[in-house]
Design a protein around this motif. Structure first.
Motif, mmCIF file in Angstrom:
data_model
loop_
_atom_site.group_PDB
_atom_site.id
_atom_site.type_symbol
_atom_site.label_atom_id
_atom_site.label_comp_id
_atom_site.label_asym_id
_atom_site.label_seq_id
_atom_site.Cartn_x
_atom_site.Cartn_y
_atom_site.Cartn_z
ATOM 1 N N UNK A 277 41.203 50.307 34.816
ATOM 2 C CA UNK A 277 41.084 49.107 35.654
ATOM 3 C C UNK A 277 41.143 49.476 37.132
ATOM 4 N N UNK A 278 41.965 50.466 37.477
ATOM 5 C CA UNK A 278 42.110 50.846 38.883
ATOM 6 C C UNK A 278 40.871 51.550 39.420
ATOM 7 N N UNK A 279 40.002 52.067 38.543
ATOM 8 C CA UNK A 279 38.790 52.760 38.982
ATOM 9 C C UNK A 279 37.666 51.803 39.354
ATOM 10 N N UNK A 280 37.824 50.524 39.041
ATOM 11 C CA UNK A 280 36.787 49.541 39.383
ATOM 12 C C UNK A 280 36.869 49.259 40.873
ATOM 13 N N UNK A 281 35.819 49.527 41.632
ATOM 14 C CA UNK A 281 35.942 49.530 43.099
ATOM 15 C C UNK A 281 36.096 48.150 43.729
ATOM 16 N N UNK A 282 35.469 47.142 43.223
ATOM 17 C CA UNK A 282 35.394 45.863 43.940
ATOM 18 C C UNK A 282 36.375 44.816 43.428
ATOM 19 N N UNK A 283 37.102 45.103 42.341
ATOM 20 C CA UNK A 283 37.936 44.082 41.714
ATOM 21 C C UNK A 283 39.348 44.603 41.450
ATOM 22 N N UNK A 284 40.310 43.679 41.582
ATOM 23 C CA UNK A 284 41.650 43.884 41.032
ATOM 24 C C UNK A 284 41.690 43.163 39.684
ATOM 25 N N UNK A 285 42.090 43.843 38.636
ATOM 26 C CA UNK A 285 42.104 43.230 37.303
ATOM 27 C C UNK A 285 43.460 43.490 36.660
ATOM 28 N N UNK A 286 44.035 42.431 36.092
ATOM 29 C CA UNK A 286 45.306 42.542 35.374
ATOM 30 C C UNK A 286 45.197 41.768 34.065
ATOM 31 N N UNK A 287 45.635 42.380 32.973
ATOM 32 C CA UNK A 287 45.569 41.732 31.671
ATOM 33 C C UNK A 287 46.925 41.673 30.996
ATOM 34 N N UNK A 288 47.078 40.724 30.073
ATOM 35 C CA UNK A 288 48.329 40.551 29.322
ATOM 36 C C UNK A 288 47.987 40.011 27.942
#
Length: 660
Positions: free
Chosen positions: A431-442
């Motif tokens: 997820x941290x390698x995606x350049x344009x987005x912050x993504x968090x999942x649960x």
């Protein structure tokens, strides 16, 4: 004699018609049943009183660290107002943090019993707020400290109510409780307020009429509480049967109440002349009285524990004596039964010989007995039943072993499936390698194997995000979720970008597998394609929430964008898509119905409205913080309730454009 026989004739007739076991059972039942009832009632009553006192001791255990926290918070508020004592303030804050941890340990142990956890969490939150305050506004900080002191005071009252302390039945321990739970804390509260008022006059070098009026009111209250404390403690000494409280507490009580009287007498000139008030005198006197009150409180709580423990020991002794008495009675009854048995030994011996002959098949002649007991038939029936029970027991044990083996096998299968589900979730480093987005999942499953699905795939500069919900729970649902994840990745690897073809191919694959499995499972599925600030949404699922700048929420309905996966083979006519433009700092929230349909202890649903309110309050935070805020609020809402459905949540936020 004839008259006596006439009176007992019905009983004699009944006893002659009964077998000996029945006779013993009848006599013992008539004797034991009322004795057992009385025994049960007495022990239950003693145990209830014992439990009552034990709960009071729990209250005392909770009050000890709470008292330490109270005294240091009050001192920290006073020290905070003096800019020359900031080093002392740092030490106090460190001490308060240690006390918070100590109190938290006690709350973890007894919070469920005393129902104090929510109130304690408010105190922790308020203390964090004080620690994080960076402004130099003394009035604002004082207001926050006052709120914290009120919360601690309310927690103390809560402990008193829930731990039975406020309902203590004995006079001596009741008045000690009144001192530790009510009078001394109220007086400490007033003494702290006196310090704050006089400290303000000292620091500002201004003695206002308003501060004098407040001081006079506080001293009047203090005088009333001091008088009640003296009276109540004398009652505690007077009605203490062991006479051990007066020697241990009277000196500390006199030291404290006499000092309070001196402080109250100092206030007389305020109402008789207009001389300038010496704030320093009151400030110092209030500080000294606070120290004495804490010493008296600590001594009183120890003595209260001693009284409660003595009471508990008394209850235990009563239980032991009662059990001993009943045991003696039962031994006496057993002795009489043995004597009765010996009196009929000759008849029983004849019956025993006859029963052995009948079992061995060696009966040569009929045994004629005057009684109608038929013990030989009873023994034979008992043996037949015993053999049948042994056989049945073996069959039950064999069946239990089979069930145990099956349960172990099923448990292993579920554990493997659950591990597979967790292994294919997107890891943090991807997820941290995606350049344009912050993504968090649960994701949280209601059972060992859940039916929710989410995935984030970064492929050829594009991001594919999926979220879905399989009907039901368990192994089949978990397998279907894994199949969908595999199919999505396969189609993506084959560079299928058309949303209609993508979902149609995916549905056909899943439908055919579901048919092969002879299953009725299906799932809602929503897919998002992201590239350069544009999101294309396809598939039918819960509403997608888009959060714009300022917390404005746009709800995207996906009902017309697809059809449940695996329900029908042909769904291409139902598939559509919608394009959404994401600007920097815009947020997208995806969720399953386990979030909105979560229930609190009253059975009320969490709902979309509450979800959007939490998002509005946190939209400016990072995706991880938004996700965590929703999860924390969801747990708080559910309380100790059981999780009824799987919960899945995905939050993505477009990053701020970097300026060169």
């Amino acid at each position: 004699m004839k008259q006596l026989q006439k009176v007992f004739r019905p009983a004699i007739t009944l006893m002659n018609r009964l077998k000996y076991p029945q006779k013993f059972t009848l006599i013992s039942s008539i004797f034991v049943l009322p004795l057992s009832l009385v025994m049960y009632l007495l022990i239950s009553e003693i145990q209830s009183r014992n439990d009552f006192a034990e709960k009071e001791k729990i209250g005392n255990t909770y009050l000890r660290p709470l008292r330490q926290l109270w005294s240091d918070v009050s001192l920290a508020q006073i020290t905070n107002n003096d800019q020359t004592k900031q080093n002392e303030l740092k030490e106090l804050k460190a001490r308060i943090n240690n006390q918070m941890r100590s109190l938290e340990d006690v709350d973890k142990k007894y919070g469920n019993i005393l129902l104090t956890t929510s109130k304690f969490n408010l105190i922790k939150e308020k203390w964090r707020q004080i620690e994080n305050q960076n402004n130099n506004n003394i009035e604002e900080k004082n207001q926050t400290y006052n709120t914290l002191r009120q919360e601690i005071d309310e927690l103390r009252n809560k402990v008193g109510d829930q731990s039975n302390l406020i309902l203590d039945p004995d006079i001596d321990s009741y008045y000690l409780m009144d001192a530790t739970l009510l009078k001394l804390p109220e007086m400490q509260y007033i003494l702290t307020d006196i310090q704050l008022i006089t400290q303000k006059s000292i620091l500002t070098k201004q003695d206002t009429v308003e501060s004098r009026i407040k001081l006079i009111k506080y001293l009047a209250k203090l005088e009333g509480y001091n008088s009640e404390l003296k009276k109540n403690m004398q009652n505690a000494f007077k009605f203490n049967p062991a006479g051990n409280t007066r020697p241990k507490l009277e000196k500390f009580l006199n030291d404290y109440t006499n000092k309070i009287d001196l402080l109250i007498d100092t206030a007389v000139p305020l109402t008789e002349n207009s001389n300038t008030l010496s704030s320093q005198v009151f400030y110092t006197a209030a500080a000294e009285n606070l120290k004495l009150s804490y010493i008296l409180w600590d001594k009183a709580i120890v003595e209260l524990d001693v009284l409660l423990q003595n009471r508990i020991n008394g209850f235990v002794q009563r239980q032991v004596l009662l059990c001993l008495f009943v045991s003696i009675i039962l031994i006496l009854v057993l002795y009489l039964y043995i004597a009765f048995y010996l009196g009929v030994k000759q008849t029983v011996s004849s019956l025993s010989t006859a029963s052995k002959q009948m079992i061995d098949g060696t009966v040569t002649e009929s045994i004629i007995l005057e009684n109608r007991d038929e013990l030989a038939e009873v023994v034979k029936s008992f043996n037949d039943i015993a053999l049948a029970l042994v056989k049945a027991n073996k069959e039950v044990n064999l069946l239990n072993q089979c069930l145990t083996d099956e349960n172990i096998r099923m448990g292993a299968e579920l554990e493997v499936t659950s591990k597979l589900q967790k292994m294919i979730l997107p890891p943090k480093h991807e997820l941290e390698q995606i350049p344009d987005l912050e993504i968090a999942g649960f994701m949280l499953s209601a059972t060992e194997v859940g039916g929710d699905y989410y995935d984030v795939i970064y492929h050829n500069g594009k991001v594919k995000i999926g979220i879905g919900d399989v009907t039901g729970h368990g192994l089949e649902s978990g397998v279907l979720m894994i199949m969908v994840q595999t199919a999505v990745r396969t189609l993506l690897e084959h560079n299928e970008t058309d949303p209609k073809k993508f979902l149609d191919t995916l549905n056909r694959t899943i439908y055919q597998n579901v048919q092969r499995m002879n299953s009725d499972k299906n799932m809602t599925l929503c897919l998002l394609d992201y590239e350069d600030g544009k999101v294309r949404v396809s598939g039918q699922h819960e509403e997608m929430l888009v959060v714009r700048r300022g917390g404005l929420i746009q709800r995207v309905d996906t009902v017309d964008l697809g059809f449940p996966i695996g329900l029908e083979e042909e769904i291409s006519d139902f598939i559509g898509y919608a394009d959404i433009q994401l600007y920097p700092n815009d947020v997208v929230v995806l969720y399953t119905d386990g979030v909105t349909e979560a229930e609190n202890p009253e059975g009320e649903l969490y709902g979309l409205k509450r979800l959007t309110e939490i998002i509005k309050e946190n939209w400016q935070n990072s995706a991880h913080d938004i996700k965590q805020a929703i999860v924390d609020d969801l747990y708080k809402y559910m309380g100790q309730g059981k999780l009824l459905d799987d919960i899945t949540l995905v939050v993505l936020k477009r990053k701020q454009l970097e300026t060169s």
